[in-house]
Design a protein around this motif. Structure first.
Motif, PDB file in Angstrom:
ATOM      1  N   ARG A  10      15.319  10.533   6.069  1.00  0.00           N
ATOM      2  CA  ARG A  10      16.700  10.647   5.577  1.00  0.00           C
ATOM      3  C   ARG A  10      16.782  11.498   4.314  1.00  0.00           C
ATOM      4  O   ARG A  10      17.874  11.884   3.892  1.00  0.00           O
ATOM      5  CB  ARG A  10      17.275   9.251   5.304  1.00  0.00           C
ATOM      6  CG  ARG A  10      17.449   8.398   6.556  1.00  0.00           C
ATOM      7  CD  ARG A  10      18.152   7.085   6.244  1.00  0.00           C
ATOM      8  NE  ARG A  10      18.221   6.230   7.432  1.00  0.00           N
ATOM      9  CZ  ARG A  10      17.377   5.234   7.678  1.00  0.00           C
ATOM     10  NH1 ARG A  10      16.400   4.973   6.801  1.00  0.00           N
ATOM     11  NH2 ARG A  10      17.481   4.515   8.778  1.00  0.00           N
ATOM     12  N   ASP A  11      15.637  11.771   3.692  1.00  0.00           N
ATOM     13  CA  ASP A  11      15.600  12.531   2.445  1.00  0.00           C
ATOM     14  C   ASP A  11      15.346  14.007   2.742  1.00  0.00           C
ATOM     15  O   ASP A  11      14.312  14.342   3.338  1.00  0.00           O
ATOM     16  CB  ASP A  11      14.495  11.978   1.544  1.00  0.00           C
ATOM     17  CG  ASP A  11      14.394  12.747   0.245  1.00  0.00           C
ATOM     18  OD1 ASP A  11      13.505  13.626   0.151  1.00  0.00           O
ATOM     19  OD2 ASP A  11      15.207  12.496  -0.662  1.00  0.00           O
ATOM     20  N   PRO A  12      16.240  14.911   2.381  1.00  0.00           N
ATOM     21  CA  PRO A  12      16.079  16.332   2.724  1.00  0.00           C
ATOM     22  C   PRO A  12      14.768  16.939   2.227  1.00  0.00           C
ATOM     23  O   PRO A  12      14.125  17.713   2.954  1.00  0.00           O
ATOM     24  CB  PRO A  12      17.285  17.000   2.059  1.00  0.00           C
ATOM     25  CG  PRO A  12      18.311  15.905   1.962  1.00  0.00           C
ATOM     26  CD  PRO A  12      17.527  14.654   1.715  1.00  0.00           C
ATOM     27  N   ALA A  13      14.358  16.592   1.021  1.00  0.00           N
ATOM     28  CA  ALA A  13      13.122  17.163   0.476  1.00  0.00           C
ATOM     29  C   ALA A  13      11.910  16.647   1.244  1.00  0.00           C
ATOM     30  O   ALA A  13      10.992  17.418   1.574  1.00  0.00           O
ATOM     31  CB  ALA A  13      12.996  16.820  -1.008  1.00  0.00           C
ATOM     32  N   ALA A  14      11.891  15.352   1.549  1.00  0.00           N
ATOM     33  CA  ALA A  14      10.771  14.787   2.312  1.00  0.00           C
ATOM     34  C   ALA A  14      10.760  15.344   3.726  1.00  0.00           C
ATOM     35  O   ALA A  14       9.703  15.637   4.294  1.00  0.00           O
ATOM     36  CB  ALA A  14      10.881  13.263   2.334  1.00  0.00           C
ATOM     37  N   ARG A  15      11.941  15.515   4.305  1.00  0.00           N
ATOM     38  CA  ARG A  15      12.037  16.078   5.649  1.00  0.00           C
ATOM     39  C   ARG A  15      11.431  17.492   5.685  1.00  0.00           C
ATOM     40  O   ARG A  15      10.718  17.845   6.618  1.00  0.00           O
ATOM     41  CB  ARG A  15      13.497  16.089   6.099  1.00  0.00           C
ATOM     42  CG  ARG A  15      13.694  16.580   7.508  1.00  0.00           C
ATOM     43  CD  ARG A  15      15.186  16.597   7.892  1.00  0.00           C
ATOM     44  NE  ARG A  15      15.662  15.279   8.286  1.00  0.00           N
ATOM     45  CZ  ARG A  15      16.481  15.046   9.315  1.00  0.00           C
ATOM     46  NH1 ARG A  15      16.885  16.062  10.075  1.00  0.00           N
ATOM     47  NH2 ARG A  15      16.880  13.843   9.598  1.00  0.00           N
ATOM     48  N   GLN A  16      11.709  18.278   4.651  1.00  0.00           N
ATOM     49  CA  GLN A  16      11.143  19.622   4.589  1.00  0.00           C
ATOM     50  C   GLN A  16       9.621  19.567   4.458  1.00  0.00           C
ATOM     51  O   GLN A  16       8.899  20.349   5.080  1.00  0.00           O
ATOM     52  CB  GLN A  16      11.743  20.385   3.410  1.00  0.00           C
ATOM     53  CG  GLN A  16      11.228  21.804   3.231  1.00  0.00           C
ATOM     54  CD  GLN A  16      11.523  22.705   4.412  1.00  0.00           C
ATOM     55  OE1 GLN A  16      12.507  22.506   5.123  1.00  0.00           O
ATOM     56  NE2 GLN A  16      10.659  23.688   4.641  1.00  0.00           N
ATOM     57  N   ALA A  17       9.123  18.613   3.677  1.00  0.00           N
ATOM     58  CA  ALA A  17       7.672  18.462   3.514  1.00  0.00           C
ATOM     59  C   ALA A  17       7.006  18.061   4.831  1.00  0.00           C
ATOM     60  O   ALA A  17       5.907  18.530   5.159  1.00  0.00           O
ATOM     61  CB  ALA A  17       7.375  17.429   2.423  1.00  0.00           C
TER      62      ALA A  17
END
Length: 526
Positions: A312-319
């Motif tokens: 649900r977290d955009p930064a974690a999703r990108q990682a």
């Protein structure tokens, strides 16, 4: 008077010996006679098996019916392919013992708030299964990963266990073995079992060895480090003194095809050394498991609830996206081996309209990036999305099938009538007898039957199973060798052909390819 006489069949008794013509009589759940009976021998029922093979009931050594048995205890797809005994709880995950979060998730999925508390106890779960009307006989492993989830609940699991935690794990394993588990299963691509080192695995396998049980293993790699993974499991068998069953042996990804030329001699040398190492396989070029295996393991160390928070977290999703595209030789990647075009969405509870589409097709239909399509599906389905991954070649399938220590497994649980699924789950045994025995001629029929019957009965120490022999359990299959086949594919699930009759415990459960609803199955405790 006999309960049943199966007359004029071509008996393949499970030993691997050539077929012979005989009658088979069943009485009180046992095989009462194998030979030539007088024409006037009395029986309540008679089946003419002229032109048909008569064999022991098939044993599915790699099943996941333990997680479907509560909703679908009949498991019609098992009997519907000749299976009379099912061994589940594989790949490190069993229906018990379960941690609190998983129990709450299962209760929500099943609409039974507070109704599945027995899953916290292996013994209570086994007792519950005994109360169900089972379509086939069931035996179970206990899952190492399931136990690890309990031991490490609420903590970061990507670490070695403390001495106290390891002692608790071994104690819980022993409790399950006392309750009748046939062994312990390892799932080394699935968190949290994937975080275990060889010392942890050896310690748990030693517990199984004390009970003369085995361990099964979904290895850490079936691709880049396939050979090294086989060597690791042989090492665990050697250090623990425990029998080892390598699950659904295969070589995933084109770059790894034909590595079975190296792995099978390793297994044979281990057996010549005095170890007991076996294999199982399903005869299809696509695998199947939940879509969550796309997510690299370092993002799953806090459990599924935490992984969903990351998605649900955009930064974690990108990682996560960036990590997925990088090859890691120490970690399996169905994403890199199959790709979006080679991954079929087989089941999405929240988006059934996508079932049967590849991830690439689903992304196009939704107008989304394929990475976001996967991440959103996992969130909407709460990680309960299933995928089919096209990664193997038939040469390896044949080579593994021809290896004399290979047993057979569906790698699936029970499915409901009308449900579409991977063809291995509904037709593994007929597919081998039809395509590989009859059509391709790569295996004699008596040897194929041996791998389905007496070989697993011996490996798992299943008393009274695996042979057409007087005094053994009356688990029997009658099939037409000219027509037996699995006509299902990856988009269509249909009944198998060529199955005239299946008997479990002397009771007929299949009539002309159709499961008749009978439930004579029993829970088998080791």
């Amino acid at each position: 008077m006999f309960d049943w006489i199966i007359r004029n069949g071509r008996v393949i008794d499970g030993t691997g010996n050539p077929p012979f013509r005989a009658d088979v009589a069943l009485q009180d759940g046992k095989i009462a006679f194998v030979g030539l009976l007088p024409a006037d021998a009395p029986a309540a029922h008679t089946l003419d098996a002229t032109g048909h093979c008569v064999t022991p009931g098939f044993i599915d050594v790699h099943s996941h019916a333990d997680v479907t048995v509560f909703d679908n205890p009949q498991s019609h797809n098992k009997a519907g392919q000749g299976i009379t005994t099912d061994i589940s709880g594989n790949c490190g995950t069993s229906n018990a013992p379960r941690d609190g979060w998983t129990i709450a998730h299962e209760e929500k999925r099943a609409g039974k708030p507070g109704g599945l508390g027995f899953l916290s106890s292996y013994g209570q779960t086994m007792a519950h299964i005994e109360s169900l009307a089972l379509g086939v006989n069931m035996a179970q492993f206990v899952g190492h990963g399931s136990i690890r989830s309990v031991v490490c609940e609420g903590q970061d699991q990507n670490r070695p266990l403390t001495a106290r935690e390891l002692d608790r794990m071994c104690g819980m394993t022993a409790e399950a073995l006392e309750e009748g588990a046939v062994g312990v299963s390892f799932g080394l691509i699935y968190p949290p079992g994937s975080y275990a080192d060889l010392d942890e695995l050896t310690a748990v396998a030693k517990v199984a060895a004390r009970y003369d049980r085995c361990f099964s293993v979904h290895m850490r790699s079936e691709s880049l480090r396939l050979v090294e993974s086989v060597e690791d499991m042989i090492q665990v068998a050697r250090r623990s003194g425990c029998r080892c069953q390598i699950s659904h042996h295969k070589a995933k990804g084109k770059a790894n095809w034909n590595k079975t030329l190296l792995t099978l001699p390793l297994v044979e040398r281990a057996n010549q050394e005095g170890l007991e190492v076996g294999l199982d396989q399903y005869p299809f070029t696509a695998s199947a498991t939940y879509l969550g295996v796309y997510i690299p393991q370092k993002f799953q160390s806090g459990g599924r609830a935490h992984t969903m928070e990351l998605l649900r977290d955009p930064a974690a999703r990108q990682a996560i996206r960036e990590s997925m595209v990088k090859a890691n030789p120490m970690e399996e990647s169905n994403f890199l081996n199959a790709g979006f075009e080679g991954t079929l969405i087989s089941r999405s509870p929240s988006h059934p309209e996508l079932n049967g589409l590849t991830v690439a097709q689903a992304a196009q239909q939704l107008g989304k990036d394929p990475f976001d399509t996967v991440f959103d599906l996992l969130l909407d389905d709460e990680f309960d999305t299933d995928g089919i991954y096209f990664m193997m070649n038939e040469q390896d399938i044949i080579r593994i099938l021809q290896y004399r220590r290979t047993m057979i497994g569906t790698d699936g649980g029970g499915v409901l009538p009308g449900q579409t699924t991977h063809p291995r789950i509904v037709g593994t045994f007929p597919h081998i007898l039809g395509r590989y025995v009859r059509d391709l001629g790569v295996l004699p029929i008596e040897d194929a039957v041996r791998r389905m019957t007496s070989l697993p009965a011996q490996f798992f120490r299943l008393k009274g199973k695996g042979l057409l022999k007087e005094g053994f359990d009356a688990d029997v299959v009658v099939f037409d060798p000219d027509t037996i086949a699995c006509p299902s594919d990856y988009q269509h699930t249909v009944p198998n052909t060529g199955l005239k009759a299946v008997y479990t415990g002397g009771q007929r459960v299949v009539e002309d390819n159709q499961y008749n609803g009978a439930c004579p199955g029993k829970l088998i405790r080791a």
